[in-house]
Design an enzyme around this catalytic site. Structure first.
Site, PDB file in Angstrom:
ATOM      1  N   TYR A  13       0.816  -1.213   0.000  1.00 42.30           N
ATOM      2  CA  TYR A  13       0.000   0.000   0.000  1.00 42.30           C
ATOM      3  C   TYR A  13       0.851   1.264   0.000  1.00 42.30           C
ATOM      4  O   TYR A  13       0.414   2.309  -0.458  1.00 42.30           O
ATOM      5  CB  TYR A  13      -0.926   0.003   1.224  1.00 42.30           C
ATOM      6  CG  TYR A  13      -2.061  -0.965   1.092  1.00 42.30           C
ATOM      7  CD1 TYR A  13      -3.279  -0.562   0.552  1.00 42.30           C
ATOM      8  CD2 TYR A  13      -1.923  -2.295   1.468  1.00 42.30           C
ATOM      9  CE1 TYR A  13      -4.335  -1.444   0.411  1.00 42.30           C
ATOM     10  CE2 TYR A  13      -2.970  -3.196   1.334  1.00 42.30           C
ATOM     11  CZ  TYR A  13      -4.176  -2.758   0.801  1.00 42.30           C
ATOM     12  OH  TYR A  13      -5.212  -3.649   0.647  1.00 42.30           O
ATOM     13  N   ARG A  40       1.912 -10.333  -6.385  1.00 43.50           N
ATOM     14  CA  ARG A  40       1.737  -8.886  -6.240  1.00 43.50           C
ATOM     15  C   ARG A  40       2.457  -8.138  -7.364  1.00 43.50           C
ATOM     16  O   ARG A  40       1.909  -7.230  -7.985  1.00 43.50           O
ATOM     17  CB  ARG A  40       2.297  -8.442  -4.883  1.00 43.50           C
ATOM     18  CG  ARG A  40       1.318  -7.576  -4.156  1.00 43.50           C
ATOM     19  CD  ARG A  40       1.711  -7.219  -2.767  1.00 43.50           C
ATOM     20  NE  ARG A  40       0.486  -6.731  -2.113  1.00 43.50           N
ATOM     21  CZ  ARG A  40       0.430  -6.173  -0.939  1.00 43.50           C
ATOM     22  NH1 ARG A  40       1.527  -6.055  -0.210  1.00 43.50           N
ATOM     23  NH2 ARG A  40      -0.696  -5.743  -0.441  1.00 43.50           N
ATOM     24  N   PRO A  91       4.693  -5.462  11.137  1.00 41.92           N
ATOM     25  CA  PRO A  91       3.516  -5.745  11.973  1.00 41.92           C
ATOM     26  C   PRO A  91       3.861  -5.856  13.456  1.00 41.92           C
ATOM     27  O   PRO A  91       5.033  -5.772  13.833  1.00 41.92           O
ATOM     28  CB  PRO A  91       3.040  -7.099  11.438  1.00 41.92           C
ATOM     29  CG  PRO A  91       4.258  -7.746  10.876  1.00 41.92           C
ATOM     30  CD  PRO A  91       5.148  -6.640  10.392  1.00 41.92           C
ATOM     31  N   LEU A 161       0.551   8.909   4.103  1.00 40.98           N
ATOM     32  CA  LEU A 161      -0.663   8.760   3.294  1.00 40.98           C
ATOM     33  C   LEU A 161      -1.724   7.966   4.054  1.00 40.98           C
ATOM     34  O   LEU A 161      -1.404   7.129   4.891  1.00 40.98           O
ATOM     35  CB  LEU A 161      -0.354   8.070   1.959  1.00 40.98           C
ATOM     36  CG  LEU A 161       0.066   6.597   1.917  1.00 40.98           C
ATOM     37  CD1 LEU A 161      -1.116   5.649   2.019  1.00 40.98           C
ATOM     38  CD2 LEU A 161       0.811   6.310   0.646  1.00 40.98           C
ATOM     39  N   CYS A 274      -2.525   0.236  10.808  1.00 37.16           N
ATOM     40  CA  CYS A 274      -1.450   0.960  11.495  1.00 37.16           C
ATOM     41  C   CYS A 274      -1.766   1.562  12.867  1.00 37.16           C
ATOM     42  O   CYS A 274      -0.908   1.531  13.746  1.00 37.16           O
ATOM     43  CB  CYS A 274      -0.912   2.038  10.575  1.00 37.16           C
ATOM     44  SG  CYS A 274      -0.094   1.293   9.151  1.00 37.16           S
TER      45      CYS A 274
END
Ligand code: NAD
Ligand code: UGA
Length: 457
Positions: A13, A40, A91, A161, A274
């Site tokens: 992302y 991906r 993570p 972002l 996040c």
């Protein structure tokens, strides 16, 4: 002009959209985005991109094949680049020391070692991922363990972002933050990165600092944003007891220029990959420095979010006469927010699981996130139905719970939906964004957040 080469490790992302914008705005740089995930990378080479983000495809198409490339050959990309952005996932650790709070840096460290192994020339290595403060020191220690005298400069350039608005955020950012060592070499590297962004970002929005401030600012920015949501959500509970309206309170409070109007929408809870992970990471860092009171303060932002999710489910059960066994409940939206297919940490996951535990018949619909929803709800104690559209999901339902603020839900024919449902029909607005009075007049029993329910009994 010689072409500079940029490599990006991690095509998710952040890596994909941020590099696409750099490539579009800076034709003088050759940008190669790499990932270990072959599927991906393959998807980035088609028009069916691996992530949904409004406006992304146009930007990718403007640069792809010209100076923007996607590849699984991470080693070649590292070897050829002068500048290496690292945007792999960081993570929360799920095992061992710090499990459930600390950042899991295994992907990060693997990349550091890969850069060390492949490099034959000096490089600027940029932390684009969100990392614990002081990670740059570890990165430097690993990289400078090389035996052939190659110099690496580590820069922190965190990404701010938000999903769903990523392209606007990247093309017109509030700020770009670039942190470096304040040595002559560090300042030179900082300037090189400033020059990339200066191609489209006004100079007063490019902020520089030392590397530790940049790393910490990213965690703190997310913590402050999440704190505002938990603050207003806590007040939504009080409003429901006092006949105040949380929307009115948020408007009055937000009109104070010192507070500002943004991020004051009460909701079923914040989701996304996040906020929770970054706050827990901040908590862990504070604890590791012995700052236990500071840690508790930030931890409460996460506890309040969990409380809000639980409260939402309790409201549904209570309103529906304390039993939802075999009642059909339609979840409208599963993404953690509108305009994304991302469901990571979506409050809808928690709500769906709790309703299933109560033996409700759950049906899920979402315009973009159904595949992820299917994945998130595998292995649940009861079968879940997935519906392509809201009308189909609502047919025969006892209740609708709004989980995501997709615009399309505002303009549905709510009368048609009402006609197709079991009676009494309920709407639980977990995003507080429908026209509650209008729904009530159609016959629905409406449960907004942070104000009195509108009910016919
Ligand atoms: P993501 O999971 O979408 O993408 C990370 C990618 O890194 C994956 O495709 C994965 O395969 C790849 N990867 C992992 N290890 C690798 C390795 N050794 N070599 C090559 N590729 C590897 O994650 P994301 O959402 O893009 O987030 C990345 C970082 O950016 C995180 O630290 C996150 O906190 C931060 N961030 C995310 C957002 C957001 O909106 N998602 C915004 C700002 C910052
Ligand atoms: C957030 C930050 O906004 C970005 O600046 C940051 O870069 C990013 O995290 C990150 O580090 O990953 P994102 O999670 O994509 O971006 O989305 P937000 O718009 O911040 O929304 C987060 C959650 O809060 C969503 O579930 C949203 O619905 C919820 N929210 C937001 C509310 O409940 N109320 C609000 O008023 C605003």
């Amino acid at each position: 002009m010689t072409t500079k080469r940029i490599a990006c490790i991690g095509a998710g992302y952040v890596g994909g959209p941020s590099m696409a914008v750099i490539a579009m705005k800076c034709p003088q740089y050759r940008v190669t985005v790499t990932d270990i995930n072959e599927a991906r990378i393959a998807a980035w080479q088609t028009d069916d991109l691996p992530i949904y983000e409004p406006g992304l495809l146009e930007v990718v198409k403007a640069a792809r094949g010209r100076n923007l490339f996607f590849s699984t050959d991470i080693r070649a990309a590292i070897r050829e680049a002068e500048i290496v952005f690292v945007s792999v996932n960081t993570p929360t650790k799920t095992f061992g020391e710090g499990a459930g709070r600390a950042a899991d840096l295994q992907y990060w460290e693997r990349v550091a070692r890969e850069i060390l192994r492949e490099s034959q020339s000096p490089k600027i290595v940029i932390e684009k991922s969100t990392l614990p403060v002081k990670t740059a020191q570890t990165m430097e220690t690993i990289l400078n363990a090389n035996k052939n005298g190659i110099h690496f400069e580590v820069i922190s350039n965190p990404e701010f972002l938000a999903e769903g608005t990523a392209m606007q955020d990247l093309l017109n950012p509030d700020r770009v933050l670039i942190g470096s060592r304040e040595t002559p070499q560090g300042l030179k590297a900082r300037q090189e990165i400033v020059e990339i962004y200066a191609n489209w970002v006004p100079p007063d929005r490019i902020v520089t600092s030392n590397v530790w401030s940049a790393e910490l600012s990213k965690l703190v920015a997310n913590a402050f944003l999440a704190q505002r949501i938990s603050s207003i959500n806590s007040i939504s509970a009080l409003c429901e007891r006092t006949e105040a309206s949380v929307k009115d309170v948020a408007r009055a409070v937000g009109m104070d220029a010192r507070v500002g109007p943004h991020f004051l929408n009460a909701s079923v809870g914040f989701g996304g990959s996040c906020f929770k992970k970054d706050i827990l990471n901040l908590v862990y860092i504070c604890e590791s420095y012995g700052l236990h009171e500071v840690a508790r303060y930030w931890e409460s932002v996460v506890s309040m979010n969990e409380y809000q999710e639980q409260r939402f489910v309790r409201t549904i059960i209570g309103a529906m006469f304390n039993t939802i066994i075999d009642k059909r409940i339609a979840l409208f939206g599963f993404a953690f927010k509108a305009n994304t297919s991302d469901t990571r940490e979506s409050p809808a996951i928690f709500v769906a699981r709790k309703l299933l535990e109560e033996r409700a018949n759950v049906v899920v619909t979402d315009p973009k996130a159904l595949d992820n929803a299917r994945h998130d709800l595998t292995g649940c104690p009861r079968e879940v139905e997935f519906a392509d559209g809201p009308y189909e999901a609502a047919r025969g339902a006892h209740a609708i719970a709004i989980m995501t603020d997709w615009d399309i839900y505002r303009s549905l024919s709510w009368e048609k939906i009402y006609q197709s449902m079991e009676k009494p029909a309920f709407v639980f607005d977990g995003r507080n964004f429908l026209d509650h009075k209008c729904l009530y007049e159609l016959g629905f029993n409406v449960y907004p957040l942070g104000s009195q329910p509108l009910k016919h009994f």
